[in-house]
Design an enzyme around this catalytic site. Structure first.
Site, PDB file in Angstrom:
ATOM      1  N   TYR A 197      31.018  45.484  45.536  1.00 43.76           N
ATOM      2  CA  TYR A 197      31.485  45.370  44.287  1.00 43.76           C
ATOM      3  C   TYR A 197      30.414  45.373  43.125  1.00 43.76           C
ATOM      4  CZ  TYR A 197      34.691  43.931  40.728  1.00 43.76           C
ATOM      5  OH  TYR A 197      35.445  43.629  39.674  1.00 43.76           O
ATOM      6  N   LYS A 237      29.440  47.628  39.843  1.00 46.19           N
ATOM      7  CA  LYS A 237      29.687  47.145  38.450  1.00 46.19           C
ATOM      8  C   LYS A 237      28.409  47.105  37.743  1.00 46.19           C
ATOM      9  CE  LYS A 237      34.176  46.567  38.339  1.00 46.19           C
ATOM     10  NZ  LYS A 237      35.129  47.549  37.708  1.00 46.19           N
ATOM     11  N   PRO A 245      47.446  40.731  38.813  1.00 49.17           N
ATOM     12  CA  PRO A 245      47.920  41.071  40.270  1.00 49.17           C
ATOM     13  C   PRO A 245      46.916  40.934  41.351  1.00 49.17           C
ATOM     14  CG  PRO A 245      49.133  42.167  38.608  1.00 49.17           C
ATOM     15  CD  PRO A 245      47.927  41.443  37.815  1.00 49.17           C
ATOM     16  N   SER A 246      45.944  41.841  41.217  1.00 42.11           N
ATOM     17  CA  SER A 246      44.927  41.964  42.271  1.00 42.11           C
ATOM     18  C   SER A 246      44.476  40.959  42.694  1.00 42.11           C
ATOM     19  CB  SER A 246      44.335  43.090  42.329  1.00 42.11           C
ATOM     20  OG  SER A 246      43.325  42.917  40.955  1.00 42.11           O
ATOM     21  N   ILE A 278      39.804  36.860  36.391  1.00 44.15           N
ATOM     22  CA  ILE A 278      40.916  36.984  35.185  1.00 44.15           C
ATOM     23  C   ILE A 278      42.120  37.157  35.981  1.00 44.15           C
ATOM     24  CG2 ILE A 278      41.892  38.419  33.557  1.00 44.15           C
ATOM     25  CD1 ILE A 278      39.029  37.348  32.982  1.00 44.15           C
TER      26      ILE A 278
END
Ligand code: NAD
Length: 244
Positions: free
Chosen positions: A148, A152, A184-185, A181
């Site tokens: 990840y 990014k 939902p995920s 943040i």
């Protein structure tokens, strides 16, 4: 404030939930004509009550579909790339398939949309591209965010490359690097860690709370608008002090 994006046309990916959704709604509230896309039909349909009538199903991993929808959309002033996936784990947990999936969804998707939408922006002589990156990978190494973070960082590099290549032609390209943040995920990732998962994420925040999508959307509005006309190629951190 209202009308900060009046007269502008915006195209948003991953607009059914989280940061993409909040940004699409904020763009519409500020007067932009928004074309919202996602793979989640139901989430898109619920944008109608926020004044976003134009929606379409779009998988940003599908090059032909991205090219077709760019032709359909025509010239846009704002392109917000929000789609992204968080793979949990270290290098040892990341198979070639995991690596390829993350890079395809998090990075190549932005390559696809920018390639598809930029020519019309160049013809118009204006455009603001906003890519959602992350504090993880760009400003901080976070545990279990191996691929990840790599994706990014690539988003931040891609953003600077587009910014420098088209800076004389009216195009700006910026990245937003959020901290943690509440989306939902994100809540799903917290739940996967167990009952204390959410608290673990909160505890690493010096402000004592998570961010919310509207706070990221406020930065997206600024970067999309002419208020930020002197800003390009920057990875903007917005993380509640996580990286301090
Ligand atoms: P999210 O991860 O919950 O996903 C938002 C939307 O992406 C969903 O509606 C989903 O249907 C859509 N989506 C998934 N795959 C797609 C595909 N192939 N094509 C089109 N749409 C697809 O939302 P989020 O947490 O707000 O994340 C949005 C972006 O913000 C991501 O790029 C993420 O990496 C980044 N980000 C999030 C956080 C965070 O803490 N939530 C922090 C930093 C960066």
């Amino acid at each position: 404030m209202t009308d900060r994006l009046k007269g502008k046309r915006a195209f948003v990916t991953a607009a059914a939930a989280g940061i993409g959704r909040a940004s699409a709604i904020a763009f519409a509230r500020e007067g932009a004509e928004v074309f919202a896309t996602d793979i989640d039909d139901a989430g898109l349909a619920s944008l109608a009550e926020h004044g976003i009538a134009r929606t379409a199903k779009l998988d940003v991993r599908d090059t032909a579909a991205v090219e077709a929808i760019a032709r359909e959309a025509g010239t846009v002033d704002i392109l917000l790339n929000a789609a992204g996936f968080v793979h949990h784990g270290t290098v040892l947990d990341c198979s070639d398939t995991d690596w390829d999936f993350s890079f395809d969804l998090n990075v190549k998707s932005m390559h696809r949309t920018i390639r598809a939408f930029l020519p019309a922006m160049l013809e118009a002589g204006r455009g603001s591209i906003v890519n959602i990156s992350s504090a993880a990978g760009v400003f901080k190494a976070a545990p279990n965010r191996y691929v990840y973070g790599a994706t990014k960082a690539a988003v931040a590099a891609l953003t600077r490359a587009v910014a420098v290549d088209f800076i004389t032609r009216g195009i700006r390209c910026n990245a937003i690097c959020p901290g943690t943040i509440e989306t939902p995920s994100m809540l799903g990732r917290a739940a996967a860690l167990g009952p204390q998962g959410r608290e673990m994420f909160v505890s690493r925040q010096p402000m004592g709370r998570l961010g919310n999508s509207e706070e990221i959307a406020a930065l997206a509005v600024y970067l999309a608008s002419d208020e930020s006309a002197f800003t390009t190629g920057v990875a903007h951190i917005i993380d509640g002090g996580w990286t301090l």
